[in-house]
Motif scaffolding. Structure first.
Motif, short mmCIF file in Angstrom:
data_model
loop_
_atom_site.label_atom_id
_atom_site.label_comp_id
_atom_site.label_asym_id
_atom_site.label_seq_id
_atom_site.Cartn_x
_atom_site.Cartn_y
_atom_site.Cartn_z
N MET A 1 0.84 -1.19 0.00
CA MET A 1 0.00 0.00 0.00
C MET A 1 0.88 1.24 0.00
O MET A 1 1.78 1.38 0.83
N SER A 2 0.63 2.14 -0.93
CA SER A 2 1.44 3.34 -1.07
C SER A 2 1.09 4.38 -0.02
O SER A 2 -0.08 4.59 0.33
N GLU A 3 2.14 5.06 0.48
CA GLU A 3 1.89 6.17 1.41
C GLU A 3 1.18 7.32 0.69
O GLU A 3 0.39 8.04 1.30
N VAL A 4 1.44 7.49 -0.61
CA VAL A 4 0.82 8.58 -1.35
C VAL A 4 -0.69 8.38 -1.43
O VAL A 4 -1.46 9.34 -1.29
N THR A 5 -1.14 7.15 -1.66
CA THR A 5 -2.59 6.91 -1.77
C THR A 5 -3.24 6.68 -0.42
O THR A 5 -4.45 6.49 -0.35
N THR A 6 -2.46 6.70 0.66
CA THR A 6 -3.04 6.64 2.00
C THR A 6 -3.54 8.05 2.32
O THR A 6 -2.91 8.82 3.05
N THR A 7 -4.66 8.39 1.73
CA THR A 7 -5.21 9.73 1.87
C THR A 7 -6.70 9.68 1.64
O THR A 7 -7.25 8.67 1.18
N ASP A 8 -7.38 10.74 1.99
CA ASP A 8 -8.82 10.85 1.72
C ASP A 8 -9.03 11.25 0.27
O ASP A 8 -8.26 12.04 -0.29
N LEU A 9 -10.11 10.76 -0.32
CA LEU A 9 -10.35 11.02 -1.73
C LEU A 9 -10.47 12.50 -2.04
O LEU A 9 -10.04 12.97 -3.09
N TYR A 10 -11.03 13.26 -1.09
CA TYR A 10 -11.23 14.67 -1.42
C TYR A 10 -9.93 15.44 -1.51
O TYR A 10 -9.86 16.52 -2.11
N GLU A 11 -8.84 14.91 -0.94
CA GLU A 11 -7.54 15.55 -1.14
C GLU A 11 -7.16 15.46 -2.62
O GLU A 11 -6.60 16.40 -3.20
N VAL A 12 -7.47 14.32 -3.23
CA VAL A 12 -7.14 14.10 -4.64
C VAL A 12 -8.02 14.97 -5.54
O VAL A 12 -7.53 15.62 -6.48
N THR A 13 -9.32 15.01 -5.26
CA THR A 13 -10.22 15.79 -6.11
C THR A 13 -9.88 17.29 -6.03
O THR A 13 -9.92 17.99 -7.04
N MET A 14 -9.53 17.77 -4.84
CA MET A 14 -9.15 19.18 -4.71
C MET A 14 -7.84 19.46 -5.42
O MET A 14 -7.70 20.47 -6.14
N ALA A 15 -6.85 18.58 -5.23
CA ALA A 15 -5.56 18.80 -5.88
C ALA A 15 -5.70 18.84 -7.40
O ALA A 15 -5.08 19.67 -8.08
N MET A 16 -6.54 17.95 -7.94
CA MET A 16 -6.77 17.93 -9.39
C MET A 16 -7.38 19.24 -9.86
O MET A 16 -6.99 19.81 -10.89
N SER A 17 -8.33 19.74 -9.10
CA SER A 17 -8.98 20.99 -9.49
C SER A 17 -8.00 22.17 -9.40
O SER A 17 -7.98 23.04 -10.27
N TYR A 18 -7.18 22.19 -8.34
CA TYR A 18 -6.18 23.25 -8.22
C TYR A 18 -5.26 23.27 -9.44
O TYR A 18 -4.96 24.32 -10.01
N LEU A 19 -4.81 22.08 -9.85
CA LEU A 19 -3.91 22.00 -11.00
C LEU A 19 -4.60 22.48 -12.28
O LEU A 19 -4.02 23.21 -13.08
N ARG A 20 -5.85 22.07 -12.45
CA ARG A 20 -6.61 22.47 -13.63
C ARG A 20 -6.83 23.98 -13.68
O ARG A 20 -6.78 24.60 -14.75
N GLU A 21 -7.06 24.56 -12.50
CA GLU A 21 -7.33 26.00 -12.42
C GLU A 21 -6.04 26.83 -12.35
O GLU A 21 -6.11 28.06 -12.22
N GLY A 22 -4.90 26.17 -12.38
CA GLY A 22 -3.64 26.89 -12.34
C GLY A 22 -3.32 27.48 -10.98
O GLY A 22 -2.55 28.45 -10.87
N MET A 23 -3.88 26.89 -9.91
CA MET A 23 -3.68 27.40 -8.55
C MET A 23 -2.49 26.67 -7.91
O MET A 23 -2.65 25.74 -7.13
N ARG A 24 -1.31 27.16 -8.24
CA ARG A 24 -0.08 26.53 -7.77
C ARG A 24 0.72 27.46 -6.86
O ARG A 24 1.88 27.17 -6.52
N ALA A 25 0.15 28.57 -6.47
CA ALA A 25 0.86 29.52 -5.60
C ALA A 25 1.07 28.91 -4.21
O ALA A 25 0.38 27.97 -3.82
N PRO A 26 2.00 29.46 -3.43
CA PRO A 26 2.25 28.92 -2.09
C PRO A 26 1.02 29.06 -1.18
O PRO A 26 0.34 30.09 -1.17
N ALA A 27 0.78 28.01 -0.43
CA ALA A 27 -0.30 27.98 0.55
C ALA A 27 0.26 27.54 1.88
O ALA A 27 1.16 26.69 1.94
#
Length: 442
Positions: A1-27
């Protein structure tokens, strides 16, 4: 089992949307505990070192992308923007072993928004579980008042990894050893163990069992004496130890019944046999409450072995923790939800001797004589120094506990210190709130 996929699904859906929207600034995200659990006067910061190990090796690989796609029922090509994403951000954190209080950040992550979002769940699992268990173990150390403690929790923890962590956290706050062989050999913790009741039952009687054990183990031995009749077991153990000349370093273990009364009677039997240097070890559903009661009653117990209740932090098995966005692209942000309001901006905690901590903005000047708690432990995705040692964390813990008011150290009804907010942070919070409320109205 990967440590990367040991996460909640909404972390993935949000990250995908951030990338699509070009939201890569520091947070910047702040991880903190909203309120202390009942009967806690403090928490012990723990879990940072494993968290830094995770961040150091975090990278989304092809198999991770496939698993994300499978979970979302989408083609892997849709998730390819995540491929190769690693962590190259900054982490400021409270070092392990320091005491912390409600509202104080344990850790703050500053990284490109998709990165900082994806690591949320794993960081929460590490810091929350380990801080809860370390805090429970620390209270046992306080209750034992200088008497050695041994971790016996492995067989009752929520899985082998949790058992390993419990052994490590016990050592971090001052336990003398652990029954967990893997943890002992990996971390350099003394291993400690005796025998089970099944060992006694396998022999025709207790004397045969004790003699057989002593033949196999020529050094100091510990005999479990409560399989049948405890006082009878102590008497047999005393006779065998006396005949074999095995006094110094040896012990008997009590695992059930009225431990205080049995320890007194056991001590009398051992002393009458001239075995004044044979110790008494107590185990069996012990935690800080039971240890405190036995110590206060003057029970002649030399070592306490604590297991189930400590390894799972039984009375407070979770922390009301949060990982909240406090700044994005240089803009302070906050949450206004009822009962879950957060303060904006990256923060620092200033510790003042004999007074409440001050939570302020990360780059403000400290109050006179105050010490900043959060340190920069990772920059550019790499540690800023060598991994911390258990002895370093232990020294910090010892110093912080010694400086803690007695009212916060109490086992029953402790009074935790409540941090205050700096003027600068309070003013910034008011400004950000007004800005958000105006945006909502328009």
């Amino acid at each position: 089992m990967s440590e990367v996929t040991t996460t909640d699904l909404y972390e993935v859906t949000m990250a995908m949307s951030y990338l699509r929207e070009g939201m890569r600034a520091p947070a910047t995200f702040s991880l903190f505990v909203r309120d202390l659990p009942p009967d806690r006067g403090f928490l012990v910061a723990a879990g940072l070192e494993p968290s830094l190990d995770y961040l150091s090796r975090f990278r989304v690989g092809p198999h991770d992308v496939e698993e994300f796609a499978d979970a979302l029922h989408r083609p892997a090509a849709d998730l390819e923007p995540l491929l190769g994403l690693g962590f190259d951000g900054q982490v400021r954190a409270v070092p392990e072993g320091r005491l912390v209080f409600a509202g104080e950040p344990l850790l703050e992550v500053t990284a490109p928004l998709p990165q900082a979002q994806l690591v949320e769940t794993y960081l929460l699992t590490q810091l929350c579980h380990q801080t809860a268990v370390a805090s429970k173990a620390a209270r046992c150390v306080i209750a034992a008042a200088g008497r050695p403690l041994v971790d016996f929790s492995l067989r009752r923890t929520h899985g082998p990894q949790a058992g390993f962590q419990a052994a490590r956290l016990g050592a971090l706050v001052g336990f003398a050893g652990t029954s967990n062989v893997a943890a002992a050999t990996s971390l350099g913790i003394p291993a400690s163990g005796t025998m089970a009741h099944s060992y006694i039952e396998a022999f025709p009687g207790e004397e045969e069992a004790f003699r057989g054990f002593a033949r196999t183990h020529p050094g100091p031995v510990t005999f479990l004496v409560d399989t049948y009749d405890t006082e009878g077991g102590v008497a047999i153990a005393a006779r065998v130890l006396k005949e074999l000349g095995r006094g110094p370093g040896c012990a008997i273990r009590l695992d059930s019944g009225d431990l205080g009364a049995l320890a007194r009677r056991g001590r009398d039997i051992l002393d009458a046999a001239g075995l004044t240097d044979v110790r008494i070890i107590a185990s069996g559903c012990l935690d800080e409450y039971a240890v405190d009661e036995l110590v206060r009653a003057g029970a002649p117990i030399d070592v306490y072995a604590v297991g189930t209740r400590v390894g799972v932090a039984a009375d407070a098995p979770y922390l009301d923790a949060a990982y909240k966005l406090v700044e994005y692209d240089g803009r302070p942000v906050m949450k206004l939800s009822s009962a879950k309001v957060t303060a904006p901006a990256p923060k620092q905690v200033f510790r003042r001797s004999g007074r409440a901590d001050v939570i302020g903005v990360w780059n403000e000047d400290p109050p006179p004589g105050a010490e900043p708690l959060l340190r920069t432990v990772m920059r550019g995705g790499s540690r800023t120094g060598r991994p911390d040692s258990l002895s370093d964390a232990r020294a910090r813990f010892d110093a912080d506990v010694a400086a803690l008011p007695a009212s916060a150290r109490r086992i029953h009804g402790p009074e935790p210190l409540r941090p205050v907010t700096s003027r600068r942070l309070a003013a910034m919070t008011a400004v950000v709130r007004r800005r958000i409320e105006e945006e909502i109205r328009t």
